[in-house]
Structure formats: structure tokens, C-alpha cells
Write a protein that holds these residues in place. Structure first.
Motif, PDB file in Angstrom:
ATOM      1  N   LEU A 157      -3.576  -9.025  -2.771  1.00 42.23           N
ATOM      2  CA  LEU A 157      -4.990  -9.156  -2.386  1.00 42.23           C
ATOM      3  C   LEU A 157      -5.893  -9.494  -3.563  1.00 42.23           C
ATOM      4  N   LEU A 158      -5.680  -8.844  -4.685  1.00 43.07           N
ATOM      5  CA  LEU A 158      -6.672  -8.891  -5.751  1.00 43.07           C
ATOM      6  C   LEU A 158      -6.306  -9.747  -6.959  1.00 43.07           C
ATOM      7  N   SER A 159      -5.062 -10.165  -7.071  1.00 39.68           N
ATOM      8  CA  SER A 159      -4.685 -10.965  -8.229  1.00 39.68           C
ATOM      9  C   SER A 159      -4.495 -12.428  -7.838  1.00 39.68           C
ATOM     10  N   ALA A 160      -5.343 -13.259  -8.370  1.00 35.42           N
ATOM     11  CA  ALA A 160      -5.233 -14.698  -8.100  1.00 35.42           C
ATOM     12  C   ALA A 160      -3.988 -15.279  -8.767  1.00 35.42           C
ATOM     13  N   ASP A 161      -3.384 -14.532  -9.680  1.00 36.99           N
ATOM     14  CA  ASP A 161      -2.169 -14.996 -10.363  1.00 36.99           C
ATOM     15  C   ASP A 161      -0.925 -14.858  -9.489  1.00 36.99           C
ATOM     16  N   VAL A 162      -1.036 -14.110  -8.379  1.00 38.86           N
ATOM     17  CA  VAL A 162       0.097 -13.908  -7.482  1.00 38.86           C
ATOM     18  C   VAL A 162      -0.178 -14.646  -6.183  1.00 38.86           C
ATOM     19  N   SER A 163       0.707 -15.593  -5.853  1.00 37.81           N
ATOM     20  CA  SER A 163       0.527 -16.340  -4.602  1.00 37.81           C
ATOM     21  C   SER A 163       0.975 -15.505  -3.417  1.00 37.81           C
ATOM     22  N   TRP A 164       0.545 -15.912  -2.228  1.00 39.08           N
ATOM     23  CA  TRP A 164       0.965 -15.213  -1.023  1.00 39.08           C
ATOM     24  C   TRP A 164       2.484 -15.268  -0.896  1.00 39.08           C
ATOM     25  N   ALA A 165       3.100 -16.402  -1.193  1.00 37.40           N
ATOM     26  CA  ALA A 165       4.554 -16.544  -1.072  1.00 37.40           C
ATOM     27  C   ALA A 165       5.280 -15.574  -2.011  1.00 37.40           C
ATOM     28  N   GLU A 166       4.808 -15.462  -3.239  1.00 38.82           N
ATOM     29  CA  GLU A 166       5.419 -14.514  -4.181  1.00 38.82           C
ATOM     30  C   GLU A 166       5.285 -13.080  -3.668  1.00 38.82           C
ATOM     31  N   GLY A 167       4.116 -12.766  -3.162  1.00 40.98           N
ATOM     32  CA  GLY A 167       3.887 -11.429  -2.622  1.00 40.98           C
ATOM     33  C   GLY A 167       4.749 -11.153  -1.404  1.00 40.98           C
ATOM     34  N   ALA A 168       4.891 -12.136  -0.523  1.00 39.70           N
ATOM     35  CA  ALA A 168       5.733 -11.969   0.662  1.00 39.70           C
ATOM     36  C   ALA A 168       7.184 -11.723   0.259  1.00 39.70           C
ATOM     37  N   VAL A 169       7.653 -12.463  -0.733  1.00 38.69           N
ATOM     38  CA  VAL A 169       9.023 -12.257  -1.228  1.00 38.69           C
ATOM     39  C   VAL A 169       9.163 -10.846  -1.797  1.00 38.69           C
ATOM     40  N   ALA A 170       8.160 -10.371  -2.517  1.00 39.47           N
ATOM     41  CA  ALA A 170       8.206  -9.016  -3.088  1.00 39.47           C
ATOM     42  C   ALA A 170       8.251  -7.963  -1.986  1.00 39.47           C
ATOM     43  N   LEU A 171       7.453  -8.142  -0.926  1.00 37.52           N
ATOM     44  CA  LEU A 171       7.460  -7.195   0.184  1.00 37.52           C
ATOM     45  C   LEU A 171       8.823  -7.173   0.878  1.00 37.52           C
ATOM     46  N   VAL A 172       9.384  -8.355   1.121  1.00 35.95           N
ATOM     47  CA  VAL A 172      10.699  -8.437   1.757  1.00 35.95           C
ATOM     48  C   VAL A 172      11.762  -7.806   0.852  1.00 35.95           C
ATOM     49  N   LEU A 173      11.686  -8.078  -0.447  1.00 41.18           N
ATOM     50  CA  LEU A 173      12.646  -7.501  -1.391  1.00 41.18           C
ATOM     51  C   LEU A 173      12.623  -5.978  -1.336  1.00 41.18           C
ATOM     52  N   LEU A 174      11.436  -5.387  -1.336  1.00 48.93           N
ATOM     53  CA  LEU A 174      11.329  -3.927  -1.271  1.00 48.93           C
ATOM     54  C   LEU A 174      11.948  -3.384   0.015  1.00 48.93           C
ATOM     55  N   ALA A 175      11.685  -4.048   1.127  1.00 50.33           N
ATOM     56  CA  ALA A 175      12.247  -3.606   2.406  1.00 50.33           C
ATOM     57  C   ALA A 175      13.768  -3.739   2.399  1.00 50.33           C
ATOM     58  N   VAL A 176      14.287  -4.844   1.863  1.00 46.33           N
ATOM     59  CA  VAL A 176      15.737  -5.042   1.805  1.00 46.33           C
ATOM     60  C   VAL A 176      16.386  -3.990   0.901  1.00 46.33           C
ATOM     61  N   LEU A 177      15.784  -3.710  -0.248  1.00 47.60           N
ATOM     62  CA  LEU A 177      16.327  -2.690  -1.137  1.00 47.60           C
ATOM     63  C   LEU A 177      16.343  -1.319  -0.461  1.00 47.60           C
ATOM     64  N   GLN A 178      15.310  -1.024   0.293  1.00 44.14           N
ATOM     65  CA  GLN A 178      15.249   0.251   1.003  1.00 44.14           C
ATOM     66  C   GLN A 178      16.354   0.321   2.052  1.00 44.14           C
ATOM     67  N   ILE A 179      16.604  -0.777   2.744  1.00 44.81           N
ATOM     68  CA  ILE A 179      17.671  -0.826   3.750  1.00 44.81           C
ATOM     69  C   ILE A 179      19.034  -0.647   3.079  1.00 44.81           C
ATOM     70  N   VAL A 180      19.247  -1.324   1.954  1.00 42.87           N
ATOM     71  CA  VAL A 180      20.521  -1.209   1.229  1.00 42.87           C
ATOM     72  C   VAL A 180      20.748   0.226   0.765  1.00 42.87           C
ATOM     73  N   VAL A 181      19.731   0.836   0.199  1.00 39.99           N
ATOM     74  CA  VAL A 181      19.882   2.211  -0.285  1.00 39.99           C
ATOM     75  C   VAL A 181      20.118   3.171   0.876  1.00 39.99           C
ATOM     76  N   SER A 182      19.379   3.030   1.964  1.00 40.60           N
ATOM     77  CA  SER A 182      19.582   3.947   3.089  1.00 40.60           C
ATOM     78  C   SER A 182      20.951   3.722   3.727  1.00 40.60           C
ATOM     79  N   TRP A 183      21.430   2.472   3.816  1.00 37.09           N
ATOM     80  CA  TRP A 183      22.768   2.207   4.339  1.00 37.09           C
ATOM     81  C   TRP A 183      23.815   2.838   3.419  1.00 37.09           C
ATOM     82  N   SER A 184      23.640   2.652   2.118  1.00 30.36           N
ATOM     83  CA  SER A 184      24.591   3.207   1.143  1.00 30.36           C
ATOM     84  C   SER A 184      24.646   4.721   1.227  1.00 30.36           C
ATOM     85  N   SER A 185      23.493   5.343   1.379  1.00 29.22           N
ATOM     86  CA  SER A 185      23.470   6.803   1.435  1.00 29.22           C
ATOM     87  C   SER A 185      24.120   7.329   2.717  1.00 29.22           C
ATOM     88  N   ALA A 186      24.120   6.520   3.767  1.00 31.47           N
ATOM     89  CA  ALA A 186      24.719   6.952   5.026  1.00 31.47           C
ATOM     90  C   ALA A 186      26.213   6.625   5.112  1.00 31.47           C
TER      91      ALA A 186
END
Length: 164
Positions: free
Chosen positions: A57-86
């Protein structure tokens, strides 16, 4: 500064709306676990998602596409960790603390409380919050992996298998 340019305001509105929609879609696709209050890793993911959204939202240095990739990455990492723990032996112990009994059969376990940095006042507050008036009526108080205190009254103990 109170105001820079209208283009900055328009950018925040446009990118902010797109980032918000992206975050909602990522959360819907990744499932309920992504925002669960289950362990320290889940908290880290939740905070990181909020921080990433704020940066988009606040950094003009970060594009929407970069931010979207970061959000997806965090969700994927969370899924991997929760799958691994189970599914992997010992995987849960890497990211999740084991529950700790801090009161048993009405007696406070001082060593466990000291190890977990709890006070008697914390335990007494949990007992009161559960609607009980005396420690003698409590079978157990457990510090859960998410940091909450679970109170098990003696009348609800059953076979005690939930405490194992």
C-alpha cells in the motif's frame, strides 16, 4: 508531510484495492489454517501478511505484482509448514511448542510455571475466567501451544486422556 501529490493518493487507492482483493483471494484459497491461532509460526505468518499488505500500500518501490507474489509465498510457506507438521515425524515439534501442565489436582506446579514464565496470578485469573472459584475444584490448567491457558475442572476430567 501532509500531502505530496494526487498521483500518490491515486496509487494508494488503486494498488491498495488490488492488494486487498489479492490478499482476500490468497486467504480463501489457502484455507482457514492460514489465520489460525495455533502456534508461533501461524502468528508470524499473520503478522507478515499484514506487514506485506502495508508495504504494498505505502511503498511506491514495491509493485502490486511483487506484493502479490510475496502474499502467495507466505501462504504457500504456511501450507508447507502445516503439512510438514501433520505428516512428518517430529515436524510438529519444530514449529509448535508442547502444551505444559502448570496446575494438577489443585496444586500449582511451580517448576513448570517458572519454566514457562507464568505467575500464580496468571493461573488464578484463568481459573476465575473459566467460572471456577477454587483451585481445589480444578483437575488441571494447561498452557497450550498458542499461549492460552486451558482450565479443566475436576467435574469435567473424565478419563484425563486429553491431558496426555
Amino acid at each position: 508531510m501532509w500531502f505530496d501529490t494526487w498521483s500518490d493518493i491515486v496509487r494508494v487507492l488503486a494498488v491498495g484495492a488490488a492488494a486487498y482483493v489479492t490478499l482476500v483471494l490468497v486467504l480463501r484459497v489457502s484455507g482457514k489454517r492460514t489465520l489460525a491461532k495455533l502456534n508461533a509460526f501461524d502468528l508470524v505468518v499473520t503478522v507478515a501478511l499484514g506487514s506485506t499488505l502495508a508495504t504494498i500500500l505505502l511503498s511506491a518501490d514495491v509493485s502490486w505484482a511483487e506484493g502479490a507474489v510475496a502474499l502467495v509465498l507466505l501462504a504457500v510457506l504456511q501450507i508447507v509448514v502445516s503439512w510438514s507438521s501433520a505428516h512428518l515425524p517430529g515436524g510438529r515439534s519444530v514449529v509448535t511448542a508442547r502444551p505444559t501442565t502448570v496446575l494438577r489436582d489443585g496444586r500449582i506446579l511451580h517448576d513448570a510455571m517458572r519454566d514457562q514464565r507464568l505467575t500464580e496470578a496468571d493461573v488464578r485469573q484463568a481459573v476465575r475466567s473459566s467460572g471456577n472459584g477454587g483451585l481445589d475444584t480444578i483437575a488441571a490448567v494447561v498452557l497450550e501451544s498458542d499461549g492460552t491457558l486451558s482450565v479443566v475442572p475436576s467435574s469435567s476430567l473424565g478419563d484425563g486422556s486429553a491431558l496426555d
